[in-house]
Write an enzyme that holds these catalytic residues in place. Structure first.
Site, PDB file in Angstrom:
ATOM      1  N   LYS A 142     118.587  85.684 166.340  1.00 22.95           N
ATOM      2  CA  LYS A 142     119.747  84.818 166.136  1.00 22.95           C
ATOM      3  C   LYS A 142     120.509  84.629 167.434  1.00 22.95           C
ATOM      4  O   LYS A 142     120.893  83.502 167.799  1.00 22.95           O
ATOM      5  CB  LYS A 142     120.643  85.401 165.051  1.00 22.95           C
ATOM      6  CG  LYS A 142     121.852  84.530 164.711  1.00 22.95           C
ATOM      7  CD  LYS A 142     123.116  85.109 165.300  1.00 22.95           C
ATOM      8  CE  LYS A 142     124.339  84.296 164.934  1.00 22.95           C
ATOM      9  NZ  LYS A 142     125.590  84.882 165.470  1.00 22.95           N
TER      10      LYS A 142
ATOM     11  N   ASP B 206     123.488  82.228 160.801  1.00 22.77           N
ATOM     12  CA  ASP B 206     124.446  83.323 160.638  1.00 22.77           C
ATOM     13  C   ASP B 206     124.778  83.445 159.154  1.00 22.77           C
ATOM     14  O   ASP B 206     124.155  82.803 158.301  1.00 22.77           O
ATOM     15  CB  ASP B 206     125.697  83.081 161.483  1.00 22.77           C
ATOM     16  CG  ASP B 206     126.537  81.913 160.975  1.00 22.77           C
ATOM     17  OD1 ASP B 206     126.085  81.192 160.054  1.00 22.77           O
ATOM     18  OD2 ASP B 206     127.644  81.718 161.496  1.00 22.77           O
TER      19      ASP B 206
END
Length: 213
Positions: free
Chosen positions: A121, A139
């Site tokens: 991420k 997220d």
């Protein structure tokens, strides 16, 4: 309505609500963005933006950061949480960037994800926002929205990322993931959310969730 048609309709709403999408984390270059994203793990962007100026006042260069005592870094970033692990990661990734990459943040997923404290991420955020490479960082906001809108099963973030990449045009990923983050914060929070009052959930929300209200 087919899922692709739903995705296109949702994208139109997001574009109308958020024609401008500033990057939430304050930064001046790929290195300061990388550190800011690392600090944002289990911490709000607002808090990170309050803390990083104190860190940059000491140094915003990897060749200097690598030589700082880890205790000094930890004390500055303490308000962001997880400071023991984050401070060690910042010091070590600064060393690697300096010694192995000539002081320049690497611009490939493989090299970024090899850095301490940098997962997929974080690498995706840096690749998209610092280098303009199409990526879809997922997220907690995006993961939640994709499930509520029945665009993904919500089993895990990897599955959500794959599903969203399949549904939306590649050239829209970098912009769209920011639009979804802003929407999640403003209209579709984790707690206290009423789907029937939401501009997107009320029309395109997962039916099983809507029935519960």
């Amino acid at each position: 309505m087919k899922k692709a048609e739903k995705a296109a309709a949702i994208q139109e709403i997001l574009e109308r609500l958020y024609p401008e999408v500033p990057i939430p984390l304050d930064h001046s270059d790929p290195y300061t963005l990388l550190v800011a994203v690392l600090l944002s793990a289990q911490c709000t962007d607002k808090r990170v933006n309050e803390v990083t100026p104190h860190l940059w006042a000491v140094t915003d260069r990897p060749e200097v950061m690598k030589d700082l005592p880890v205790e000094d870094i930890r004390e500055i970033i303490r308000p962001c949480g997880l400071s023991p692990a984050k401070s060690k990661a910042i010091k070590e990734l600064s060393r690697i960037i300096t010694e192995e990459h000539g002081g320049v943040v690497p611009s490939t997923f493989e090299e970024l994800e090899a850095l301490p404290g940098v997962g997929h991420k974080t690498a995706s955020v840096v690749m998209s926002q610092a280098f303009g490479v199409p990526a879809f960082p997922v997220d907690t906001h995006i993961h939640r929205l994709a499930f509520r809108w029945a665009l993904s099963t919500g089993k895990n973030v990897a599955r959500t990322e794959a599903d969203l990449k399949r549904l939306f045009p590649r050239e829209s990923w970098n912009r769209l993931h920011l639009q979804m983050i802003f929407f999640g914060r403003e209209y579709c929070p984790a707690r206290g959310h009423r789907m029937r009052d939401c501009p997107i959930c009320s029309v395109y929300g997962r039916r099983s969730l809507l029935k519960r209200e």
